[in-house]
Write a protein that holds these residues in place. Structure first.
Motif, PDB file in Angstrom:
ATOM      1  N   ASP A  48     -57.637  46.338   3.086  1.00 47.95           N
ATOM      2  CA  ASP A  48     -56.598  47.227   3.483  1.00 47.95           C
ATOM      3  C   ASP A  48     -55.672  45.723   2.738  1.00 47.95           C
ATOM      4  O   ASP A  48     -54.982  45.390   3.448  1.00 47.95           O
ATOM      5  CB  ASP A  48     -56.924  46.523   4.911  1.00 47.95           C
ATOM      6  CG  ASP A  48     -57.605  47.793   5.245  1.00 47.95           C
ATOM      7  OD1 ASP A  48     -57.194  48.744   4.343  1.00 47.95           O
ATOM      8  OD2 ASP A  48     -58.036  47.701   6.496  1.00 47.95           O
ATOM      9  N   ASN A 107     -52.643  44.347   0.408  1.00 45.48           N
ATOM     10  CA  ASN A 107     -51.666  44.216   0.289  1.00 45.48           C
ATOM     11  C   ASN A 107     -50.717  42.770   0.277  1.00 45.48           C
ATOM     12  O   ASN A 107     -50.805  41.805   0.980  1.00 45.48           O
ATOM     13  CB  ASN A 107     -50.751  44.824   1.019  1.00 45.48           C
ATOM     14  CG  ASN A 107     -51.016  46.587   1.686  1.00 45.48           C
ATOM     15  OD1 ASN A 107     -51.078  47.343   1.648  1.00 45.48           O
ATOM     16  ND2 ASN A 107     -52.125  46.303   2.883  1.00 45.48           N
ATOM     17  N   ARG A 110     -54.767  43.923  -7.896  1.00 47.06           N
ATOM     18  CA  ARG A 110     -54.394  45.108  -7.242  1.00 47.06           C
ATOM     19  C   ARG A 110     -55.739  46.083  -7.030  1.00 47.06           C
ATOM     20  O   ARG A 110     -55.446  47.455  -6.737  1.00 47.06           O
ATOM     21  CB  ARG A 110     -53.427  46.060  -7.156  1.00 47.06           C
ATOM     22  CG  ARG A 110     -51.771  45.500  -7.433  1.00 47.06           C
ATOM     23  CD  ARG A 110     -51.396  44.257  -8.343  1.00 47.06           C
ATOM     24  NE  ARG A 110     -49.948  44.301  -8.091  1.00 47.06           N
ATOM     25  CZ  ARG A 110     -49.815  43.365  -8.904  1.00 47.06           C
ATOM     26  NH1 ARG A 110     -49.997  41.523  -9.631  1.00 47.06           N
ATOM     27  NH2 ARG A 110     -47.497  42.752  -8.872  1.00 47.06           N
ATOM     28  N   GLN A 119     -58.250  47.995  -4.389  1.00 49.66           N
ATOM     29  CA  GLN A 119     -58.367  47.816  -2.584  1.00 49.66           C
ATOM     30  C   GLN A 119     -59.368  48.099  -2.467  1.00 49.66           C
ATOM     31  O   GLN A 119     -59.126  47.312  -0.493  1.00 49.66           O
ATOM     32  CB  GLN A 119     -58.751  50.208  -3.048  1.00 49.66           C
ATOM     33  CG  GLN A 119     -57.561  50.542  -3.037  1.00 49.66           C
ATOM     34  CD  GLN A 119     -56.063  50.416  -2.923  1.00 49.66           C
ATOM     35  OE1 GLN A 119     -55.556  50.685  -1.409  1.00 49.66           O
ATOM     36  NE2 GLN A 119     -54.883  50.174  -4.012  1.00 49.66           N
TER      37      GLN A 119
END
Length: 454
Positions: free
Chosen positions: A300, A302, A420, A422
């Motif tokens: 998670d 970001n 980047r 995941q």
């Protein structure tokens, strides 16, 4: 006290005249030299040198100046004095550098005997220095700490411990091998509120954990008032900028780059994820009994990044989660609904801890620990605890291995965010990123020559 420290202190008065001549500073023996006025005689004090005379370094050294068992005898910084030659450019920083630090020390002791150095290697070569306080930017910690440990100096080093995972592993190994005393500047380990929160969680007082939420300080704030001054300018007289850069990549000087704003450059630090993560993620580790281990997965992930063309390169806003092998999940954001702090949330209730605040819900859970409950190491003063460890062999509140394991979490989050990803998998036993060669390569970084960690 350690044998090496005792020997050094016994030599201190005998060598002070010779040392003064060798290093070019006047020798002033205070009236308390024999300890007849109730103070601790210099021959029984731990002699300490400050390396890094910025805001944090100056604030922390005041604690050692107020400890009657310590004698600060030298200060070191690549900058002579910030406000004398920057002509007001450093608007918020005040007077930092080796000369203001010397004045602080001399004023405290009522002497003129504090030595000043530009190069930390001169400090480590001094036989009359027992311990060092390292408060330089993060990209310098590994080189200076390793050199200090090999010179048999006890070390108080600011957090974040390291710039990379590999550096932290190397630092911890060298410090262990050297046998010197180490204290990380993770002072929340000496704060009663954070210790009590960790004890409540460790003893299951809020039941099985459902989740842990962590809030870190938000955005890349302008600490020195010069964030807009990004154009290259001549290096001011009195600043050894090449030595300030040290192992970091070559970069033109500009006022926005120094004085606390260096935290928002990935070349020198890791942004708020490492800066405040070094504190709060460390308390999570403590509460979970994971001081010498870590999580196994990141998810998670970001982040928002500075606008194109910005000088800053760390994420001002972010959120991510990480999970331990037993399923315990920690969710981290730049700012939670409770601000900066830690919320441990269990089946029976919750513990919220921020600086100066401990909130336990429901109120029925607010009970003293029972006989047989786990009690965590108690330090009431982070700085005195360091000197206690030097002089009596006491344990320190924040050993280097604990700091390495905690900051590894922040480094892993930064790696995953910058790529980047995941998800990212981690083996805390082998200390290796799994199944991602590009991410694994970021566990270390090259150093600009001639600097190397070996």
């Amino acid at each position: 006290m350690t044998h090496a420290s005792a020997t050094s202190r016994r030599r201190f008065l005998q060598q002070c005249t010779a040392a003064g001549a060798a290093f070019g500073f006047p020798t002033i023996i205070p009236s308390s030299a024999l300890g007849k006025d109730g103070t601790v005689a210099p021959s029984n004090r731990t002699t300490l040198a400050l390396i890094g005379c910025g805001g944090r370094g100056t604030d922390v050294v005041k604690n050692f100046l107020n400890d009657e068992r310590v004698q600060v005898i030298a200060v070191c910084d690549v900058e002579r004095e910030s406000d004398r030659y920057n002509k007001g450019l450093i608007k918020k920083a005040g007077a930092f550098g080796r000369e203001p630090a010397k004045r602080l020390v001399d004023k405290t002791y009522g002497t003129t005997g504090c030595a000043v150095h530009e190069d930390f290697r001169e400090v480590l070569a001094r036989a009359d220095v027992d311990a060092v306080q390292i408060a330089t930017p993060d990209h310098w910690h590994a080189l200076q700490a390793v050199a200090a440990a090999r010179a048999k100096k006890h070390i108080y080093c600011e957090k974040p411990l390291s710039l990379t995972i590999a550096q932290g592993r190397f630092m911890s190994d060298v410090v262990r091998q050297s046998g010197v005393v180490w204290q990380t500047g993770s002072q929340q380990r000496s704060d009663v509120h954070f210790r009590m929160a960790a004890e409540y969680v460790r003893n299951g007082k809020i039941g099985k954990l459902k989740q842990i939420r962590v809030g870190l300080a938000s955005d890349n704030r302008d600490n020195n008032g010069c964030a807009s001054q990004t154009e290259p300018t001549p290096v001011p007289a009195g600043l050894n900028y090449d030595l300030w850069l040290g192992p970091a990549p070559e970069a033109p000087f500009c006022p926005a780059r120094l004085h606390s704003n260096w935290r928002w450059f990935y070349d020198y630090s890791g942004g708020n994820i490492t800066d405040f993560g070094a504190h709060h993620l460390d308390i999570v580790q403590w509460a979970l009994g994971m001081d010498e281990s870590g999580p196994v997965e990141f998810l998670d992930l970001n982040a928002e990044w500075p606008a194109p063309g910005s000088l800053y390169t760390t994420a001002p806003k972010f959120d991510f989660a990480y999970r331990y092998a037993d399923g315990t999940t920690v969710r981290v954001k730049d700012k939670q609904d409770f601000g900066a702090g830690i919320s441990f949330e269990g089946e029976l209730g919750s513990v919220l801890c921020t600086r100066g605040k401990l909130e336990i819900k429901p109120v029925e859970l607010r009970k003293p620990l029972a006989d047989g409950d786990v009690r965590l190491f108690e330090s009431k003063d982070h700085f005195r605890n360091f000197i206690d460890a030097i002089q009596t062999g006491a344990k320190t509140a924040a050993p280097i291995e604990y700091a390495h394991r905690s900051i590894t979490i922040a480094h892993l989050a930064n790696i995953a965010l910058r790529l980047r990803r995941q998800k990212l998998r981690w083996d805390p036993t082998k200390e290796q990123i799994l199944d991602d060669a590009e991410a694994a390569a970021m566990q270390t970084r090259p150093m600009r020559g001639p600097w190397k960690l070996a």
